[in-house]
Design a protein around this motif. Structure first.
Motif, PDB file in Angstrom:
ATOM      1  N   SER A 172     -27.096 -29.469 -89.024  1.00 11.67           N
ATOM      2  CA  SER A 172     -26.434 -30.769 -89.132  1.00 11.67           C
ATOM      3  C   SER A 172     -26.138 -31.129 -90.579  1.00 11.67           C
ATOM      4  O   SER A 172     -25.070 -31.683 -90.890  1.00 11.67           O
ATOM      5  CB  SER A 172     -27.300 -31.853 -88.487  1.00 11.67           C
ATOM      6  N   MET A 173     -27.076 -30.816 -91.479  1.00 11.93           N
ATOM      7  CA  MET A 173     -26.837 -31.082 -92.903  1.00 11.93           C
ATOM      8  C   MET A 173     -25.627 -30.295 -93.397  1.00 11.93           C
ATOM      9  O   MET A 173     -24.744 -30.831 -94.082  1.00 11.93           O
ATOM     10  CB  MET A 173     -28.074 -30.720 -93.727  1.00 11.93           C
ATOM     11  N   PHE A 176     -22.295 -31.588 -91.807  1.00 14.11           N
ATOM     12  CA  PHE A 176     -21.873 -32.879 -92.334  1.00 14.11           C
ATOM     13  C   PHE A 176     -21.136 -32.730 -93.659  1.00 14.11           C
ATOM     14  O   PHE A 176     -20.095 -33.363 -93.889  1.00 14.11           O
ATOM     15  CB  PHE A 176     -23.089 -33.793 -92.510  1.00 14.11           C
ATOM     16  N   PHE A 177     -21.675 -31.889 -94.534  1.00 20.23           N
ATOM     17  CA  PHE A 177     -21.092 -31.774 -95.875  1.00 20.23           C
ATOM     18  C   PHE A 177     -19.916 -30.804 -95.939  1.00 20.23           C
ATOM     19  O   PHE A 177     -19.178 -30.805 -96.931  1.00 20.23           O
ATOM     20  CB  PHE A 177     -22.166 -31.366 -96.884  1.00 20.23           C
TER      21      PHE A 177
END
Length: 320
Positions: A172-173, A176-177
């Protein structure tokens, strides 16, 4: 200071990108061997070479940390070079994925160390981006994907070694970026001065997030869906875009950053073989054959260029 000490002092952390490229090649061949039906396991030989390469580089960089700590700290705080420190943790994660079937216990150790280090470096880099007084738009380049979007590599072996929630956290990290960095880096490319020549090969890193994302998503969900097709197609589109500019890249002087060509292409190759296995579509199989052929040729060129540059003492010098 003698020549050997000078080269140690200027030994860049970006050397670990060679491990990423070689490990990507090993995993790509491991996936390809399932379709070649050959008894010869080139992937095992490549993995042995890659493991030895990682250990040698780790010993050398540890020596640099002990003898030239100030230079390592300076590298860690550099607005461009800091992005290459996670190549160490990502190398560990890729080795973990490569050893997953061969030696699960070793794979677990590599994954735990790699994932822990990746988390630490991600938090450090994000904090430095949020609270800084040194970054400018011209410092931005595709290598900035490595510290945060590189988290999407964690689930590839992580789903086998830890509760799946941990893999979802890292994925997810990275997810997201990925679009955030894609947007601002493209803004920098279009509206500001061109990337320095030594950083132009990092444009190939644009291929890595969707390619790795495809692999991680299928690993996490267990099937191919619309989002899988989107990520794979996005990676393929960037691959076509960058290969259409191949003559431009061929004119660039050799720098260690040339290794940025290797892992993204390897990730796209692995994703192609994964899509073949999941869908049975021969398009992905032929694409995988084409990409691994190109990848083999590319790695041979990179090894030759690197050995030649080391022999000529063009690497590990001040300012490189």
């Amino acid at each position: 200071m003698n020549t050997a000490e000078s080269r140690l002092k200027n030994f860049p952390v970006s050397w670990f990108s060679t491990v990423m490229g070689m490990c990507g090649l090993s995993i790509a061949w491991n996936r390809a061997e399932h379709f070649f039906n050959s008894g010869f396991c080139l992937s095992s030989i490549l993995l042995g070479i890659t493991t030895l390469l990682f250990l040698v580089l780790l010993i050398i960089y540890t020596r640099k940390l002990i003898k030239y700590r100030a230079e390592v700290i300076e590298e860690l705080k550099h607005p461009v070079k800091h992005a290459f420190f996670p190549t160490i943790s990502i190398s560990l994660l890729l080795l973990s994925a490569a050893y997953l079937q061969r030696d699960p216990d070793l794979s677990l150790i590599l994954w735990v160390v790699g994932a822990s280090l990746q988390l630490i470096l991600t938090l450090y880099v994000l904090s430095s981006w949020m609270h800084h007084d040194r970054y400018e738009i011209t410092h931005l380049n595709p290598a900035w994907f490595i510290p945060v979007v590189g988290n999407m590599i964690v689930p590839i072996a992580g789903v086998h070694h830890a509760p799946i929630e941990i893999s979802w956290l890292f994925f997810s990290m990275g997810l997201f970026f990925w679009p955030i960095l894609t947007s601002i880096i493209f803004y920098r490319l279009v509206f500001y001065t061109a990337l320095p020549e030594r950083l132009l090969p990092t444009l190939f890193i644009f291929i890595a997030p969707p390619a790795v994302g495809t692999i991680a998503w299928v690993t996490l969900t267990g099937h191919v869906d619309a989002f899988t097709h989107f990520m794979f197609s996005f990676g393929l589109a960037f691959t076509l875009l960058l290969f259409s500019q191949i003559n431009h890249f061929r004119r660039i002087k050799f720098f260690l950053s040339w290794w940025a060509y290797s892992f993204p292409l390897a990730a796209m190759t692995i994703a192609s073989f994964l899509m073949t296995k999941q869908t049975g579509n021969v398009f992905y199989l032929y694409l995988g054959y084409l990409l691994i052929t190109i990848l083999n040729a590319l790695i041979i060129v990179l090894i030759w260029k690197t050995v030649l540059a080391v022999y000529r003492r063009e690497i590990c010098v001040a300012g490189h």
